[in-house]
Structure formats: C-alpha cells, structure tokens
Design a protein around this motif. Structure first.
Motif, PDB file in Angstrom:
ATOM      1  N   GLY A  62       0.758  -1.234   0.000  1.00 52.33           N
ATOM      2  CA  GLY A  62       0.000   0.000   0.000  1.00 52.33           C
ATOM      3  C   GLY A  62       0.791   1.287   0.000  1.00 52.33           C
ATOM      4  N   ALA A  63       2.117   1.233  -0.043  1.00 48.10           N
ATOM      5  CA  ALA A  63       2.900   2.460   0.122  1.00 48.10           C
ATOM      6  C   ALA A  63       2.627   3.460  -1.002  1.00 48.10           C
ATOM      7  CB  ALA A  63       4.387   2.123   0.185  1.00 48.10           C
ATOM      8  N   ARG A  64       2.700   3.006  -2.252  1.00 49.36           N
ATOM      9  CA  ARG A  64       2.482   3.945  -3.362  1.00 49.36           C
ATOM     10  C   ARG A  64       1.009   4.345  -3.440  1.00 49.36           C
ATOM     11  NH1 ARG A  64       2.238   4.210  -9.207  1.00 49.36           N
ATOM     12  NH2 ARG A  64       1.862   1.972  -9.366  1.00 49.36           N
ATOM     13  N   MET A  65       0.120   3.410  -3.131  1.00 50.49           N
ATOM     14  CA  MET A  65      -1.303   3.736  -3.111  1.00 50.49           C
ATOM     15  C   MET A  65      -1.571   4.887  -2.142  1.00 50.49           C
ATOM     16  SD  MET A  65      -4.475   1.364  -1.786  1.00 50.49           S
ATOM     17  CE  MET A  65      -3.856   1.448  -0.082  1.00 50.49           C
ATOM     18  N   ASP A  66      -0.959   4.838  -0.959  1.00 45.17           N
ATOM     19  CA  ASP A  66      -1.194   5.891   0.023  1.00 45.17           C
ATOM     20  C   ASP A  66      -0.525   7.203  -0.365  1.00 45.17           C
ATOM     21  OD1 ASP A  66      -2.887   4.514   1.766  1.00 45.17           O
ATOM     22  OD2 ASP A  66      -1.212   3.573   2.810  1.00 45.17           O
ATOM     23  N   VAL A  97     -13.450   5.157   0.402  1.00 43.42           N
ATOM     24  CA  VAL A  97     -12.900   4.417  -0.731  1.00 43.42           C
ATOM     25  C   VAL A  97     -11.627   5.115  -1.185  1.00 43.42           C
ATOM     26  CG1 VAL A  97     -15.118   3.485  -1.490  1.00 43.42           C
ATOM     27  CG2 VAL A  97     -14.327   5.690  -2.412  1.00 43.42           C
ATOM     28  N   MET A  98     -10.825   4.404  -1.958  1.00 47.74           N
ATOM     29  CA  MET A  98      -9.566   4.945  -2.459  1.00 47.74           C
ATOM     30  C   MET A  98      -9.589   4.923  -3.985  1.00 47.74           C
ATOM     31  SD  MET A  98      -6.501   6.149  -1.723  1.00 47.74           S
ATOM     32  CE  MET A  98      -6.044   5.605  -0.071  1.00 47.74           C
ATOM     33  N   VAL A  99      -9.380   6.088  -4.600  1.00 50.26           N
ATOM     34  CA  VAL A  99      -9.259   6.165  -6.048  1.00 50.26           C
ATOM     35  C   VAL A  99      -7.811   5.849  -6.415  1.00 50.26           C
ATOM     36  CG1 VAL A  99      -9.434   7.655  -8.070  1.00 50.26           C
ATOM     37  CG2 VAL A  99     -11.137   7.823  -6.254  1.00 50.26           C
ATOM     38  N   TYR A 100      -7.613   4.662  -6.973  1.00 47.29           N
ATOM     39  CA  TYR A 100      -6.280   4.185  -7.331  1.00 47.29           C
ATOM     40  C   TYR A 100      -6.482   3.130  -8.409  1.00 47.29           C
ATOM     41  CZ  TYR A 100      -1.382   2.711  -6.603  1.00 47.29           C
ATOM     42  OH  TYR A 100      -0.034   2.429  -6.747  1.00 47.29           O
TER      43      TYR A 100
END
Length: 401
Positions: A62-66, A97-100
C-alpha cells in the motif's frame, strides 16, 4: 516442474493470490498469455473499497497507493438539475474508498512478485489445465521461448478472466451460469486535464448516464452512456466533450476539457458461474463473475475472492485442513450476489433505457430523490459502495494488519 499452486492469469487476482500465498510460505507459478507491458498498461477500474485498501496495506502493497491514491469520503448523485452529496464517513462509521487505478495495483503487484523472485511467465501459449478432479492437477503451457512445460500442482487457481481457459475446462453439467446483457455501454476516456470535481459524480440525464471519475490531480477519467453497438469513430473529441458538458450541466459549475489520450467502449453485462470450485480448481475474479461497472465492484470482488482463497489454501496446503477450501465457493458467492444486485440497481437507477417513456423517467427520478433524501436509503447505497460485507482480514494473519 512441481509447485503447490498453479495460477492461470497475471491480473490483479492472480498476482495478489501469489503474493498472499508467498507470505505464508506457499510457492506458486503464475502464467499469462499477455505480455507484461500489456498487463501493466491496460486502463481499467479505479475505485478500491475500504477493505481492499486495508488488505493492500496489510500485505505490504500500500505504500504507493497511500502516496498517490486519492481517498474519497463520498460521491455525488446528480439528476434533474441538482447535485447531492452522499457522505460515506458519516453514513458508514468512517469508512471511505480509495481512487487508485487497477493499472497501478497491477504495477505494484508485478514489482513485488518480481522482487521476491516469483515465477511469472508472460506471453505463454496453448495453456491447459488437466486432471482437475485428482489430488495433483496439471498445468500445461508453452513458454515465450517455445519450450513446453508441464507443472504438477496441488491446486490450480483460475484467475484468467471471462475468456480464459479455466472455467471452460470444467466438465459440462457442473456449472450453473446466470447471464444478462444490458442495452447500453460506456464510452470511457482518459484526459490530460485536472478533475473538475473533488469526488466522483454519478449523473442521470435524459440523454443518458455520465460519470466523472479521477485518476490523479492531473488526469481525469470520464464516461458517457452509449449504445452497445456504437463505434468509437462516431465520437470525435468535440462530440465527447459536448455530451459530457450537457449531461453534467449545473449552474455555477464548469467541466474542464483537455487532451484525450485513451478511449474505449465497454458493453455491460452481469454474469455469475457457480460453484466457483471443481475438484482442485478454484475460480476467482472475472473467471467466475462479471458485474456492470456502475457500482465499482469488479476489481474489489477479485480482491475479496483471493483473500478468501488464500486463507483457504493456507489451511489446506500448510495445515492439512480442508474445511475452508470446501466452503470457498459458498462464502464468495454470497458477496458476489450482493455485489451483482447492487451493481444492477445502480445501473438501472442511473441509465436511460432505450424506449423509456415519461413514466419510467419519473419513477427513476423518484428513486434518486428518495436515495438522497432518506438517510436509510443513502446508508444502504454507502454501505454497499464501500464494501459489504466488510472484508475480513484476521484469518490471514498478515504482517501489516
């Protein structure tokens, strides 16, 4: 060759399954007929449920996602000249939600698997899965260098999508298939322009549905409802932007336009095949189910499937306990059918059906007004959108959970 789990398909389902299994000391081989470049470049879904984002963090992905993803606490519903906000944090006890983009998830997974020295085979041909009802099914394929391989497995995971080879390898009479085509499609674009909204806009309009999504602070993802047999050549840039401006029109708000660098037309369907297991073959993701994209469920269902499957295979292959593997299909299908219903409901509420009369339009507007005015109705939408049932992570004992 010998491996514990043969995985067909190097999309998000197959790669994530390989990663989760490796965290528990279970080896796998992943094969795909597509090239690595194609897999990491294909524009697909872009919204991760609350549980999906938590899983990626817990699994060390999740590092780049965050850093680069955009957390959203709600959506806008637009209809009849108004735009109403649904606050997910308020309605669901803080979930978001996460836009990724799926493209970015796949990039992260490929990098993680290659860094770990995983066996990933791209551009394979003539893939077959055999002896599925034995204790040691066999995965056969021809590698990119022309060498034919036979891999003896304990389990095969079919993560190879709707058109893959795994589901058709199940004998006739075993699967029950449910299928529905919808009378509309999405024309989707990626444009080099900052988004004109802070959160997704779902718009119902007499001309048809439109969606304003995001990919980054500099890139917008937008969709228009079109006929399933529509041709891209009929939609030059100016017609696309004019259609979007008309469907998103709202006093005091403007849609910014820019360079369109990717476009496609996606037909819409619902498809479920059950059971999701035959012998030592387990289906996951699009190999077992397809949903309309309106509810943002496709990628999230794939993640949920392999989360359940990884726990089941760890119990089966490491601990000798078959109970979770035996329950895999039933557990996944409960979530699949909930997501299928929610996706169909969102699709029906927001799209103009061909030949719809004035009464159908008024009924649709009534549903939209009720959904935004009633806390109970808004909570139902929000709860399903952020992920229902919530994805359970405790069974996998992940390092970052």
């Amino acid at each position: 060759m010998r491996t514990q789990v043969g995985i067909v398909g190097a999309g998000p389902a197959g790669l994530l399954l390989s990663h989760l299994l490796a965290l528990h000391g279970i080896d796998s081989v992943v094969v795909d007929h597509r090239s690595r470049e194609h897999i990491v470049a294909r524009a697909r879904a872009g919204v991760l449920e609350h549980g999906s984002a938590r899983l990626l963090r817990a699994a060390g992905l999740g590092a780049r996602m965050d850093r680069e993803g955009i957390e959203h606490g709600g959506i806008y519903l637009q209809y009849d000249g108004v735009r109403e906000h649904l606050d997910f944090r308020d309605l669901t006890g803080g979930r978001t939600v996460m836009v990724y983009a799926q493209t970015e998830v796949v990039k992260d997974l490929v990098e993680a698997r290659q860094a770990a020295g995983a066996r990933l085979e791209f551009e394979v041909a003539d893939t077959r899965v055999d002896e599925l009802d034995s204790r040691h099914p066999v995965l056969r394929y021809t590698a990119a260098d022309g060498v034919r391989h036979e891999v003896v497995c304990d389990v095969i995971a079919g993560c190879d999508g709707f058109h893959g080879v795994c589901r058709p390898s199940i004998p006739d009479g075993v699967l029950r298939v449910f299928d529905r085509d919808y009378p509309y499609a999405w024309l989707g674009i990626l444009a080099q322009v900052p988004p004109s909204t802070d959160e997704l806009i779902y718009a119902y309009h007499p001309d048809g549905f439109a969606l304003h999504s995001l990919r980054s602070p500099q890139v917008s993802r937008l969709y228009l409802q079109v006929d399933p047999d529509e041709q891209l050549s009929a939609w030059p840039d100016e017609r696309i932007w004019e259609g979007l401006r008309r469907r998103f029109a709202l006093d005091g708000w403007e849609l910014a336009d820019g360079l369109i660098f990717d476009r496609s037309i996606t037909p819409m369907r619902s498809f479920v095949a059950e059971p999701m297991r035959y012998g030592r073959l387990f289906l996951a993701g699009d190999a077992a189910h397809i949903v309309p994209p309106t509810g943002a469920k496709g990628l999230n269902l794939a993640i949920a499937d392999v989360t359940v499957l990884a726990e089941a295979l760890v119990a089966l292959l490491r601990d000798g306990r078959p109970e979770l593997a035996d329950a895999y299909s039933d557990e996944c299908l409960r979530r699949v059918w909930r997501a299928t219903h929610f996706s169909r409901w969102m699709t029906s509420m927001l799209h103009r059906a061909p030949g719809a009369d004035a009464m159908r339009e008024q009924l649709r507007l009534s549903q939209l007004r009720y959904t935004t005015a009633s806390r109970a109705a808004a909570t139902s939408l929000a709860e399903n959108y952020v992920g229902y049932p919530p994805l359970r992570l405790d069974g996998l004992d992940l390092p970052g959970a």
